[in-house]
Write an enzyme that holds these catalytic residues in place. Structure first.
Site: not given
Ligand code: FAD
Length: 419
Positions: A131-132, A134, A372, A399, A401-402
């Site tokens: 979600e936006p 979550a 490169q 799935e 983030t790193s």
């Molecule tokens: C092309 C694409 C396809 C996707 N497909 C799906 C799908 O099919 N279904 C679905 O449900 N979702 C999907 N997603 C969502 C995806 O899983 C989320 O974008 C991802 O989980 C990261 O969430 P966020 O974008 O809100 O980033 P945020 O949670 O806002 O993170 C922003 C940054 O903060 C860092 N961060 C956050 N919390 C911490 C912490 N505790 N410690 C250290 N660093 C932290 C993150 O690592 C990241 O670098 C998709 C996303 C994209 C871009």
């Protein structure tokens, strides 16, 4: 019979060869076009369905492989062809996995075939969790599912975002909060059939992306979506039991009992889907990295500067050596995690996360090095390596983030609650 072997079986080698041919002959030639169009490549999905690749039987057969390696093999070959098209071909498995890990046997039998459709009537599925507000923190989800006992219906409201196949899927699996106060432990999964499109479920904004542009990513809007009681994945009494345990756990924590003792009182929510799919996602990144490595190796042998192929410079040759080493290490981590997952060997050190983390970061680094090695050509859209670099970047984001993978691994190895 050796006790340890990394040799593929004859079936696996045949599968790998067949998929490689499909990736080379059908997927890769179409990749640049669909990347530019930024649309779902329906003709390629259709071709894959005709070839028997986009089908429930195909994925079910791979899933049954006792070694666990067939699924990563499939992912690597398809994504070697193209990641955007690859995701359009396997995005459905996310929805199907959501049903498989949470549904009853009857629900699995009813819904998973509908996720794929048939050769002549192809269908797609989606898994809507994010979600936006979550993303990494799925526990703060705002989408609610309220049970209307009088009508035996669930009423869902909320906005899901970045959903692969969102809005265009025939089957959406939606995770929603039944008891928001319980965070992740108060969530449940629901299956939404095609009849609800435009009747409570609608596609919101379609995103224009940096990479994997042949894969559709959209918001999904749930507006007083009324689903039958049977849309809850799993049985209602079991959900009620799980919620009761979670409430007990929350109360125990509020009384100051230790996390360990409270943990025994609470059940885990529907997040198993992600942990089991991580090695397969890592394998997709391996496919992209391999494509870039092979292309760069070939180019470096043919491109001449200063009267010799550029590969004869240590600066280039060593880069290729590092690329190949990281690529092979990624594949080994993926295969280990896939094998462990299939054989129910617990991920005591976050092995699933390790495989996705390392393969995702390797794909970014290898594709960057490939640019490169190709020099100016690598920076243009006349050559595929810039696309592979754009595609690779998603593997450090979706799935988990790193950073989130590092959290999971560090918590697993240290036993500490690293925030
Ligand atoms: C092309 C694409 C396809 C996707 N497909 C799906 C799908 O099919 N279904 C679905 O449900 N979702 C999907 N997603 C969502 C995806 O899983 C989320 O974008 C991802 O989980 C990261 O969430 P966020 O974008 O809100 O980033 P945020 O949670 O806002 O993170 C922003 C940054 O903060 C860092 N961060 C956050 N919390 C911490 C912490 N505790 N410690 C250290 N660093 C932290 C993150 O690592 C990241 O670098 C998709 C996303 C994209 C871009």
């Amino acid at each position: 019979m050796p006790a340890f072997s990394l040799a593929l079986s004859e079936d696996q080698t045949t599968l790998q060869k067949w998929l490689h041919e499909f990736a080379a002959d059908v997927i890769r030639p179409a990749a640049a076009e669909w990347d530019e169009k930024e649309e779902t490549p329906w003709p390629v999905i259709q071709d894959a369905a005709k070839a028997g690749i986009y089908s429930l039987d195909f994925f079910a057969e791979a899933w049954r492989d006792e070694s666990g390696i067939s699924l990563p093999l499939i992912m690597e070959e398809l994504f070697w062809g193209d990641a955007g098209i690859g995701l359009s071909l396997v995005g459905t498995t996310l929805g199907a996995a959501g049903i498989l890990s949470n549904g009853t046997l009857d629900q699995i039998g009813e819904w998973i075939p509908q996720c794929f459709g048939t050769e002549n009537d192809v269908k797609l599925a989606a898994l809507a969790v994010s979600e936006p507000n979550a993303g990494s923190d799925v526990s703060s989800m705002k989408t609610t599912a309220v049970y209307d006992e009088a009508r035996d219906e669930w009423v869902l409201n909320g906005v899901k975002t970045w959903i692969t196949n969102g809005g265009i899927a025939d089957v959406h699996v939606v995770v929603a909060a039944v008891d928001p106060a319980l965070k992740a432990r108060g969530q449940a999964s629901f299956v939404v059939g095609p009849e609800f499109k435009g009747k409570g479920l609608a596609q919101g904004q379609k995103f224009k992306k940096h990479g994997i542009r042949a894969s559709h990513t959209s918001e999904v809007i749930l507006d007083d979506l009324r689903l039958p009681g049977s849309a809850l994945l799993g049985e209602k009494p079991r959900l009620d039991e799980r919620l009761a345990r979670a409430r007990e756990r929350a109360a125990a924590l509020a009384r100051g009992e230790s996390v360990q003792s409270a943990r025994q009182k609470g059940g885990q929510a529907a997040m198993a889907t992600f942990e089991s799919s991580r090695p397969a996602v890592g394998a997709q990144a391996v496919g992209i990295a391999r494509a870039a490595y092979e292309y760069a190796l070939d180019y470096a042998g043919r491109r001449e500067q200063f009267g010799r192929p550029i590969v004869q410079n240590q600066g280039i040759a060593f880069m290729l050596a590092d690329m190949k080493t990281a690529l092979d290490a990624s594949r080994l981590l993926v295969w280990r995690a896939a094998w462990m997952g299939k054989n129910n060997i617990p991920f005591t050190a976050g092995e699933g996360s390790m495989s996705k983390l390392y393969a995702g970061e390797t794909a970014v680094q290898v594709t960057e090095k490939a640019i490169q090695i190709l020099g100016g050509n690598g920076y243009t859209r006349d050559y595929p390596v810039e696309r592979w670099h754009r595609d690779a970047k998603i593997y450090t984001i979706f799935e988990g983030t790193s950073e989130i993978q590092r959290l999971i691994i560090s918590r697993a190895i240290s036993g500490h609650q690293i925030p």
